[in-house]
Design an enzyme around this catalytic site. Structure first.
Site, PDB file in Angstrom:
ATOM      1  CG  ASP A 159      -1.788   1.207   1.356  1.00 11.20           C
ATOM      2  OD1 ASP A 159      -2.418   1.566   0.339  1.00 11.20           O
ATOM      3  OD2 ASP A 159      -1.872   1.826   2.436  1.00 11.20           O
ATOM      4  CB  SER A 160       0.244   4.822  -0.427  1.00 14.43           C
ATOM      5  OG  SER A 160      -0.898   4.923   0.404  1.00 14.43           O
ATOM      6  N   GLY A 173      -3.455   8.621  -3.875  1.00 13.45           N
ATOM      7  CA  GLY A 173      -4.739   9.071  -4.412  1.00 13.45           C
ATOM      8  C   GLY A 173      -4.692  10.343  -5.232  1.00 13.45           C
ATOM      9  CB  CYS A 179      -3.257   0.385  -2.367  1.00 12.48           C
ATOM     10  SG  CYS A 179      -3.385   2.077  -2.938  1.00 12.48           S
ATOM     11  CD  GLU A 188       0.152   6.586   6.116  1.00 11.56           C
ATOM     12  OE1 GLU A 188       1.145   5.988   6.542  1.00 11.56           O
ATOM     13  OE2 GLU A 188      -0.800   6.007   5.562  1.00 11.56           O
ATOM     14  CB  CYS A 225      -9.500   4.454   0.708  1.00 13.76           C
ATOM     15  SG  CYS A 225      -7.849   4.912   1.300  1.00 13.76           S
ATOM     16  CG  HIS A 260      -5.132   4.880   4.531  1.00 15.33           C
ATOM     17  ND1 HIS A 260      -4.610   4.441   3.338  1.00 15.33           N
ATOM     18  CD2 HIS A 260      -4.083   5.392   5.237  1.00 15.33           C
ATOM     19  CE1 HIS A 260      -3.304   4.680   3.323  1.00 15.33           C
ATOM     20  NE2 HIS A 260      -2.958   5.247   4.460  1.00 15.33           N
TER      21      HIS A 260
HETATM   22  N1  DGL Z   1      -4.891   3.118   0.954  1.00 14.05           N
HETATM   23  C1  DGL Z   1      -4.879   3.530  -0.391  1.00 14.05           C
HETATM   24  C2  DGL Z   1      -6.146   3.270  -1.134  1.00 14.05           C
HETATM   25  O1  DGL Z   1      -6.768   2.314  -0.878  1.00 14.05           O
HETATM   26  C3  DGL Z   1      -4.162   4.776  -0.753  1.00 14.05           C
HETATM   27  C4  DGL Z   1      -4.480   6.045  -0.082  1.00 14.05           C
HETATM   28  C5  DGL Z   1      -3.545   7.104  -0.623  1.00 14.05           C
HETATM   29  O2  DGL Z   1      -2.332   6.888  -0.556  1.00 14.05           O
HETATM   30  O3  DGL Z   1      -4.036   8.110  -1.170  1.00 14.05           O
HETATM   31  O4  DGL Z   1      -6.555   3.945  -1.998  1.00 14.05           O
END
Ligand code: DGL
Length: 268
Positions: free
Chosen positions: A11-12, A44, A74, A155, A187, A189
């Site tokens: 993931d990021s 994103g 992600c 984050e 997402c 997150h």
């Molecule tokens: N967790 C990620 C997603 O599902 C990325 C969020 C991000 O880095 O913008 O999109």
């Protein structure tokens, strides 16, 4: 394929840990290698080409570790790079994205419903959920809203408090989401703020967190291919492209133990 080979998850940042956690709960004997691309988050806001190039580099690292499966934990990278990664990796590893299992779940549990989707700009802009749900002709109306502040906020460790509650509410009261019966957390997150989202809807809208369905999809694949690790595995290795305190803290909270995090800058 070696049963003891690890599962790569990326993931990021910390978002994919929600998937990694679900995987370790369902498949405790699997060895996990996690990569958080903390130097480049948020994904994103990036272009498709940028997300693809980060994802390829990460896949190279995971393949060096001989991962039997790579989970793109992600949504933004699943939308931007899944097809490319599948082609690139070929038969060297199996690739699982987080969008297909969620779409399958929605189709099974919410046919003929009005469904909301919140996600990053990259995910919403890609139209991936709309096109995949559309392909399956189940009478679902999808209403999507980009919520770009949420991933960076999470984050940075802002969840379960007043500031995050206001931002979440600010997004959820957007009229684009009026009348929805369920909400896809598009997402990885967002499961970290699921409690606040549930509080906002007060039981009237079901929130769909894809981490458990992704873990179930992975288990199903490993069983089908007879490459489930039944031995003593259970190892975990964490890499980040840039060391951040919040990544270390979140990882400790997630797994309830001290974790060793190795820095691996993507461009060297
Ligand atoms: N967790 C990620 C997603 O599902 C990325 C969020 C991000 O880095 O913008 O999109």
């Amino acid at each position: 394929m070696d049963k003891n080979a690890p599962i790569g998850i990326f993931d990021s940042g910390i978002g994919g840990l929600t998937v990694a956690k679900a995987v370790t709960q369902l498949l405790p004997h699997e060895n996990i290698i996690y990569f958080g691309d903390t130097a480049h988050l948020p994904y994103g806001d990036k272009s498709q080409a940028m997300i693809q190039s980060y994802s390829l580099k990460i896949c190279n690292l995971l393949m060096e570790h001989k991962c039997k499966v790579i989970v793109i934990a992600c949504n933004s990278a699943s939308a931007a790079a899944y097809e490319l990664l599948k082609e690139y990796v070929g038969s060297r590893a199996h690739i699982i994205n987080v969008v297909d299992p969620a779409v399958k779940y929605v189709k099974e549990h919410f046919p003929d419903s009005v469904i909301g989707l919140i996600g990053t700009k990259a995910t919403v802009r890609s139209g991936i959920y709309k096109s995949k749900i559309g392909q399956q002709r189940v009478g679902i109306e999808l209403k999507s809203l980009a919520t770009p502040l949420l991933a960076p906020m999470i984050e940075e460790g802002f969840f379960n408090e007043g500031v995050s509650e206001q931002i979440i509410e600010g997004y959820l009261k957007n009229e684009e989401l009026n009348g929805i019966e369920a909400l896809i957390l598009g997402c990885t997150h967002y499961p970290l703020i699921k409690k606040q989202i549930d509080k906002y809807y007060n039981g009237k809208v079901k929130t769909i967190d894809s981490s458990t369905v992704v873990a179930a999809e992975l288990k199903h694949y490993l069983e089908r291919k007879d490459i489930l690790n039944e031995g003593s595995g259970g190892g975990r290795k964490f890499y980040v492209s840039d060391y951040t305190k919040s990544f270390e803290e979140s990882t400790k909270i997630f797994f309830g133990e001290e974790v060793k995090i190795e820095k691996y800058p993507l461009w060297t």
